[in-house]
Design a protein around this motif. Sequence first.
Motif, PDB file in Angstrom:
ATOM      1  N   MET A   1     -24.260 -12.243 -12.103  1.00 38.88           N
ATOM      2  CA  MET A   1     -23.003 -11.521 -12.234  1.00 38.88           C
ATOM      3  C   MET A   1     -23.220 -10.303 -13.130  1.00 38.88           C
ATOM      4  SD  MET A   1     -19.298 -12.746 -13.748  1.00 38.88           S
ATOM      5  CE  MET A   1     -18.466 -13.139 -12.231  1.00 38.88           C
ATOM      6  N   ASN A   2     -22.600  -9.195 -12.778  1.00 38.49           N
ATOM      7  CA  ASN A   2     -22.644  -7.980 -13.589  1.00 38.49           C
ATOM      8  C   ASN A   2     -21.887  -8.189 -14.896  1.00 38.49           C
ATOM      9  OD1 ASN A   2     -24.026  -6.314 -11.756  1.00 38.49           O
ATOM     10  ND2 ASN A   2     -22.147  -5.971 -10.616  1.00 38.49           N
ATOM     11  N   THR A   3     -22.255  -7.418 -15.896  1.00 39.25           N
ATOM     12  CA  THR A   3     -21.547  -7.440 -17.174  1.00 39.25           C
ATOM     13  C   THR A   3     -21.178  -6.019 -17.564  1.00 39.25           C
ATOM     14  OG1 THR A   3     -22.797  -9.380 -17.906  1.00 39.25           O
ATOM     15  CG2 THR A   3     -21.704  -8.088 -19.617  1.00 39.25           C
ATOM     16  N   VAL A   4     -19.929  -5.834 -17.955  1.00 39.48           N
ATOM     17  CA  VAL A   4     -19.453  -4.562 -18.482  1.00 39.48           C
ATOM     18  C   VAL A   4     -19.201  -4.753 -19.974  1.00 39.48           C
ATOM     19  CG1 VAL A   4     -17.581  -2.860 -18.425  1.00 39.48           C
ATOM     20  CG2 VAL A   4     -18.402  -3.867 -16.290  1.00 39.48           C
ATOM     21  N   VAL A   5     -19.747  -3.860 -20.789  1.00 41.98           N
ATOM     22  CA  VAL A   5     -19.529  -3.904 -22.233  1.00 41.98           C
ATOM     23  C   VAL A   5     -18.427  -2.914 -22.577  1.00 41.98           C
ATOM     24  CG1 VAL A   5     -20.534  -3.415 -24.507  1.00 41.98           C
ATOM     25  CG2 VAL A   5     -21.887  -4.610 -22.770  1.00 41.98           C
ATOM     26  N   MET A   6     -17.394  -3.394 -23.252  1.00 43.93           N
ATOM     27  CA  MET A   6     -16.334  -2.534 -23.759  1.00 43.93           C
ATOM     28  C   MET A   6     -16.501  -2.479 -25.273  1.00 43.93           C
ATOM     29  SD  MET A   6     -12.186  -2.654 -23.304  1.00 43.93           S
ATOM     30  CE  MET A   6     -11.788  -3.960 -24.456  1.00 43.93           C
ATOM     31  N   ALA A   7     -16.899  -1.321 -25.783  1.00 44.51           N
ATOM     32  CA  ALA A   7     -17.124  -1.154 -27.221  1.00 44.51           C
ATOM     33  C   ALA A   7     -15.847  -0.654 -27.872  1.00 44.51           C
ATOM     34  CB  ALA A   7     -18.264  -0.170 -27.456  1.00 44.51           C
ATOM     35  N   ILE A   8     -15.405  -1.358 -28.908  1.00 51.94           N
ATOM     36  CA  ILE A   8     -14.195  -0.963 -29.628  1.00 51.94           C
ATOM     37  C   ILE A   8     -14.517  -0.782 -31.102  1.00 51.94           C
ATOM     38  CG2 ILE A   8     -12.667  -2.090 -27.962  1.00 51.94           C
ATOM     39  CD1 ILE A   8     -12.191  -4.302 -30.060  1.00 51.94           C
ATOM     40  N   ASP A   9     -13.645  -0.073 -31.781  1.00 53.82           N
ATOM     41  CA  ASP A   9     -13.792   0.214 -33.196  1.00 53.82           C
ATOM     42  C   ASP A   9     -12.669  -0.515 -33.931  1.00 53.82           C
ATOM     43  OD1 ASP A   9     -13.855   1.286 -35.739  1.00 53.82           O
ATOM     44  OD2 ASP A   9     -13.948   3.363 -35.078  1.00 53.82           O
ATOM     45  N   HIS A  10     -13.018  -1.338 -34.910  1.00 57.48           N
ATOM     46  CA  HIS A  10     -11.980  -2.108 -35.619  1.00 57.48           C
ATOM     47  C   HIS A  10     -11.078  -1.224 -36.473  1.00 57.48           C
ATOM     48  CE1 HIS A  10     -14.815  -1.853 -38.965  1.00 57.48           C
ATOM     49  NE2 HIS A  10     -13.837  -2.243 -39.760  1.00 57.48           N
ATOM     50  N   HIS A  11     -11.440   0.046 -36.708  1.00 55.64           N
ATOM     51  CA  HIS A  11     -10.593   0.948 -37.488  1.00 55.64           C
ATOM     52  C   HIS A  11      -9.429   1.497 -36.680  1.00 55.64           C
ATOM     53  CE1 HIS A  11     -12.950   1.090 -41.105  1.00 55.64           C
ATOM     54  NE2 HIS A  11     -14.033   1.392 -40.428  1.00 55.64           N
ATOM     55  N   ASN A  12      -9.619   1.642 -35.383  1.00 55.66           N
ATOM     56  CA  ASN A  12      -8.603   2.246 -34.524  1.00 55.66           C
ATOM     57  C   ASN A  12      -7.916   1.190 -33.689  1.00 55.66           C
ATOM     58  OD1 ASN A  12      -9.383   4.762 -35.399  1.00 55.66           O
ATOM     59  ND2 ASN A  12     -10.746   5.117 -33.684  1.00 55.66           N
ATOM     60  N   ASN A  13      -6.671   1.477 -33.325  1.00 62.32           N
ATOM     61  CA  ASN A  13      -6.000   0.600 -32.380  1.00 62.32           C
ATOM     62  C   ASN A  13      -6.689   0.746 -31.037  1.00 62.32           C
ATOM     63  OD1 ASN A  13      -4.077  -0.267 -34.220  1.00 62.32           O
ATOM     64  ND2 ASN A  13      -2.718   1.438 -33.749  1.00 62.32           N
ATOM     65  N   LEU A  14      -6.782  -0.355 -30.309  1.00 58.15           N
ATOM     66  CA  LEU A  14      -7.399  -0.330 -28.995  1.00 58.15           C
ATOM     67  C   LEU A  14      -6.599   0.574 -28.078  1.00 58.15           C
ATOM     68  CD1 LEU A  14      -9.476  -1.502 -26.991  1.00 58.15           C
ATOM     69  CD2 LEU A  14      -7.788  -3.276 -26.512  1.00 58.15           C
ATOM     70  N   SER A  15      -7.281   1.504 -27.465  1.00 59.78           N
ATOM     71  CA  SER A  15      -6.622   2.378 -26.509  1.00 59.78           C
ATOM     72  C   SER A  15      -6.306   1.583 -25.255  1.00 59.78           C
ATOM     73  CB  SER A  15      -7.543   3.546 -26.168  1.00 59.78           C
ATOM     74  OG  SER A  15      -7.091   4.206 -25.027  1.00 59.78           O
ATOM     75  N   ALA A  16      -5.072   1.699 -24.787  1.00 56.48           N
ATOM     76  CA  ALA A  16      -4.682   1.014 -23.552  1.00 56.48           C
ATOM     77  C   ALA A  16      -5.511   1.524 -22.383  1.00 56.48           C
ATOM     78  CB  ALA A  16      -3.196   1.213 -23.293  1.00 56.48           C
ATOM     79  N   THR A  17      -5.894   2.798 -22.420  1.00 57.77           N
ATOM     80  CA  THR A  17      -6.659   3.342 -21.301  1.00 57.77           C
ATOM     81  C   THR A  17      -8.064   2.742 -21.239  1.00 57.77           C
ATOM     82  OG1 THR A  17      -7.323   5.266 -22.618  1.00 57.77           O
ATOM     83  CG2 THR A  17      -5.402   5.528 -21.216  1.00 57.77           C
ATOM     84  N   ILE A  18      -8.684   2.464 -22.376  1.00 55.97           N
ATOM     85  CA  ILE A  18     -10.015   1.838 -22.359  1.00 55.97           C
ATOM     86  C   ILE A  18      -9.909   0.438 -21.755  1.00 55.97           C
ATOM     87  CG2 ILE A  18     -11.885   0.906 -23.769  1.00 55.97           C
ATOM     88  CD1 ILE A  18     -11.421   3.191 -25.693  1.00 55.97           C
ATOM     89  N   GLY A  19      -8.910  -0.306 -22.164  1.00 50.88           N
ATOM     90  CA  GLY A  19      -8.707  -1.644 -21.605  1.00 50.88           C
ATOM     91  C   GLY A  19      -8.462  -1.597 -20.107  1.00 50.88           C
ATOM     92  N   GLN A  20      -7.636  -0.646 -19.666  1.00 56.41           N
ATOM     93  CA  GLN A  20      -7.349  -0.522 -18.229  1.00 56.41           C
ATOM     94  C   GLN A  20      -8.590  -0.090 -17.448  1.00 56.41           C
ATOM     95  OE1 GLN A  20      -4.687  -1.420 -16.371  1.00 56.41           O
ATOM     96  NE2 GLN A  20      -4.097  -2.394 -18.293  1.00 56.41           N
ATOM     97  N   LEU A  21      -9.342   0.867 -17.980  1.00 61.70           N
ATOM     98  CA  LEU A  21     -10.579   1.296 -17.319  1.00 61.70           C
ATOM     99  C   LEU A  21     -11.563   0.139 -17.195  1.00 61.70           C
ATOM    100  CD1 LEU A  21     -11.208   4.755 -19.025  1.00 61.70           C
ATOM    101  CD2 LEU A  21     -10.729   4.374 -16.606  1.00 61.70           C
ATOM    102  N   THR A  22     -11.694  -0.627 -18.255  1.00 60.88           N
ATOM    103  CA  THR A  22     -12.617  -1.759 -18.243  1.00 60.88           C
ATOM    104  C   THR A  22     -12.155  -2.817 -17.255  1.00 60.88           C
ATOM    105  OG1 THR A  22     -13.133  -1.308 -20.553  1.00 60.88           O
ATOM    106  CG2 THR A  22     -13.838  -3.431 -19.681  1.00 60.88           C
ATOM    107  N   LEU A  23     -10.865  -3.079 -17.230  1.00 62.75           N
ATOM    108  CA  LEU A  23     -10.313  -4.051 -16.285  1.00 62.75           C
ATOM    109  C   LEU A  23     -10.594  -3.618 -14.852  1.00 62.75           C
ATOM    110  CD1 LEU A  23      -8.574  -6.658 -16.080  1.00 62.75           C
ATOM    111  CD2 LEU A  23      -6.578  -5.186 -16.049  1.00 62.75           C
ATOM    112  N   GLN A  24     -10.350  -2.348 -14.538  1.00 61.39           N
ATOM    113  CA  GLN A  24     -10.604  -1.828 -13.187  1.00 61.39           C
ATOM    114  C   GLN A  24     -12.082  -1.920 -12.828  1.00 61.39           C
ATOM    115  OE1 GLN A  24      -9.030   2.134 -13.412  1.00 61.39           O
ATOM    116  NE2 GLN A  24      -6.902   1.457 -13.291  1.00 61.39           N
TER     117      GLN A  24
END
Length: 157
Positions: A1-24
């Motif tokens: 199975m493929n794996t997609v890594v979503m890198a986030i920064d604990h200083h910033n609020n998670l961008s909804a667009t990053i989550g949506q892009l990763t989900l897609q």
Amino acid sequence: MNTVVMAIDHHNNLSATIGQLTLQEALLRNASVVVLCCLPTEGGVEGEVMNIECAIDQVAEQYGQPKDPLNCAENAVRAALVPFQQSGIPARGLLCRGEPAAVIVEQANKLSASMIIMGRRHLSPFNRLFKGSVSAEVLETASCPVLIDLRAGLSDS
């Protein structure tokens, strides 16, 4: 199975667009997701800190948590896992310590990631020169495609 890594920064609020892009991307690639958050090195300790398998506990969130960097990062990762678990996409979180760009690329390589998705801070030219750009370094050194959401991140002038 493929794996997609979503890198986030604990200083910033998670961008909804990053989550949506990763989900897609995860749906298109039939991929699992690893939400990766990197913490600064503490006491010379680098490497993997914590694996997170479940989304945020709503009861714990309601009563609050101590706001040290590790707890903030854990809460950010758990919150980021929610949409993937709701969509039935296999997802887990990973907290690591070290230089963010190097850790992101290293973990993506270990996971044989098919893609890294991340945001970028909108740094002033001075801060970009002084602090360096994590997203630019990941883009230059990753061995898989990197998708950078230019709309994500907060201004750090």
